[in-house]
Structure formats: structure tokens, C-alpha cells
Design a protein around this motif. Structure first.
Motif, short mmCIF file in Angstrom:
data_model
loop_
_atom_site.label_atom_id
_atom_site.label_comp_id
_atom_site.label_asym_id
_atom_site.label_seq_id
_atom_site.Cartn_x
_atom_site.Cartn_y
_atom_site.Cartn_z
N GLU A 118 0.82 -1.21 0.00
CA GLU A 118 0.00 0.00 0.00
C GLU A 118 0.86 1.26 0.00
O GLU A 118 0.50 2.27 -0.61
N ASP A 119 2.01 1.22 0.64
CA ASP A 119 2.84 2.40 0.80
C ASP A 119 3.89 2.56 -0.31
O ASP A 119 4.74 3.43 -0.23
N ALA A 120 3.84 1.74 -1.35
CA ALA A 120 4.86 1.77 -2.39
C ALA A 120 4.28 2.28 -3.71
O ALA A 120 3.12 2.02 -4.02
N SER A 121 5.10 2.97 -4.47
CA SER A 121 4.66 3.49 -5.76
C SER A 121 4.94 2.52 -6.90
O SER A 121 4.43 2.69 -8.00
N VAL A 122 5.77 1.50 -6.65
CA VAL A 122 6.06 0.49 -7.67
C VAL A 122 5.76 -0.89 -7.10
O VAL A 122 5.68 -1.07 -5.88
N SER A 123 5.61 -1.85 -7.98
CA SER A 123 5.30 -3.21 -7.53
C SER A 123 6.52 -3.84 -6.85
O SER A 123 7.65 -3.41 -7.05
N VAL A 124 6.26 -4.86 -6.08
CA VAL A 124 7.34 -5.62 -5.46
C VAL A 124 8.18 -6.26 -6.55
O VAL A 124 9.41 -6.34 -6.44
N ASN A 125 7.54 -6.67 -7.63
CA ASN A 125 8.24 -7.24 -8.78
C ASN A 125 9.32 -6.26 -9.25
O ASN A 125 10.47 -6.64 -9.44
N GLN A 126 8.95 -5.00 -9.42
CA GLN A 126 9.90 -3.97 -9.85
C GLN A 126 10.94 -3.69 -8.78
O GLN A 126 12.11 -3.47 -9.10
N GLN A 127 10.52 -3.68 -7.52
CA GLN A 127 11.46 -3.42 -6.41
C GLN A 127 12.58 -4.45 -6.41
O GLN A 127 13.74 -4.10 -6.19
#
Length: 135
Positions: A118-127
Motif C-alpha cells: 500500500e505504501d509503495a509506488s512500484v510493484s514488489v516485482n519492480q522493487q
């Protein structure tokens, strides 16, 4: 310009306009809220759906991140950097509420999904990719 050329241009313009109307404007994926209950690998986790679940899913599912691959921690001995990628995903997602945009299930019955915090602007995949833990 001949009448025939004008007619062709009008027909092409109409076809383009009609095709644009056939494409829905709201192509946002449906997001499902879930809790990460276990991180199995840097790109695989077990989740429990919080409210509603996808039609073809059970309340608890194994999720595999789409578009990324990480070294396998399950191998004996673990592959290079597999523990680091597992640790990153574990610290970032374990017992966190996430949102899944899923595609389908793979041959191992894992739910293939893009995962968002919820607090991220990019997906975990991208992270994982941006952090160098996945390729």
C-alpha cells in the motif's frame, strides 16, 4: 482528390474511431487484498486473502511474482545470492498486507501476480529488479 480516395479515407477514419470505442478506457486490473503469511523464496510467497478472493482460488494461495526470477534458496546448497533475495522479500513483505493483480496459475498451481504494498509506488516485482535481487 477523387471521390474514391475520399471514400476510402472516410472508411478508414470510421474504422479507427470504432476500434477506439471497443477498447475499454478503464483497463485497471482488479486488486485483491491479502496478507503474506510465509516467504518461500525471493519471488514466491504464501498469502491469505483478506476479504474477497479470486473465483478460482482458495482462501490461502502460493503466489509467484510475474516477470522476475531470483536465485533458488531451496536448492542444496542454495544458489548464490538466494538468501539475500529471500531476506529482502521476507523483510519487505512478511506479515504485511499486500495487493495482488493476478494473471493466471502456472503449471505448479501457483498464482502468478504483480504484488503491491500500500505504501509503495512500484510493484514488489519492480522493487526486486531495481534492488538487484532479481533478474
Amino acid at each position: 482528390m477523387t471521390n474514391r480516395a475520399i471514400s476510402r479515407m472516410l472508411i478508414c477514419a470510421c474504422l479507427v474511431l470504432i476500434s477506439c470505442e471497443l477498447v475499454p478506457n478503464d483497463t485497471k486490473p482488479v486488486l485483491y487484498e491479502a496478507l503474506v503469511t510465509k516467504v518461500m523464496n525471493g519471488d514466491t510467497m504464501v498469502v491469505q486473502f483478506v476479504y474477497e478472493k479470486p473465483e478460482s482460488c482458495s482462501r490461502s494461495e502460493i503466489v509467484r511474482l510475474i516477470g522476475v526470477n531470483v536465485p533458488n534458496v531451496i536448492n542444496c546448497p542454495p544458489e548464490n545470492y538466494s538468501i539475500e533475495s529471500w531476506d529482502f522479500t521476507n523483510q519487505y513483505l512478511y506479515l504485511q498486507t499486500i495487493f495482488l493483480a493476478f494473471d493466471t496459475k502456472d503449471q505448479y498451481s501457483r498464482l502468478l501476480a504483480y504484488v503491491y504494498r500500500e505504501d509503495a509506488s512500484v510493484s514488489v516485482n519492480q522493487q526486486l529488479l531495481l534492488s538487484g535481487y532479481a533478474f
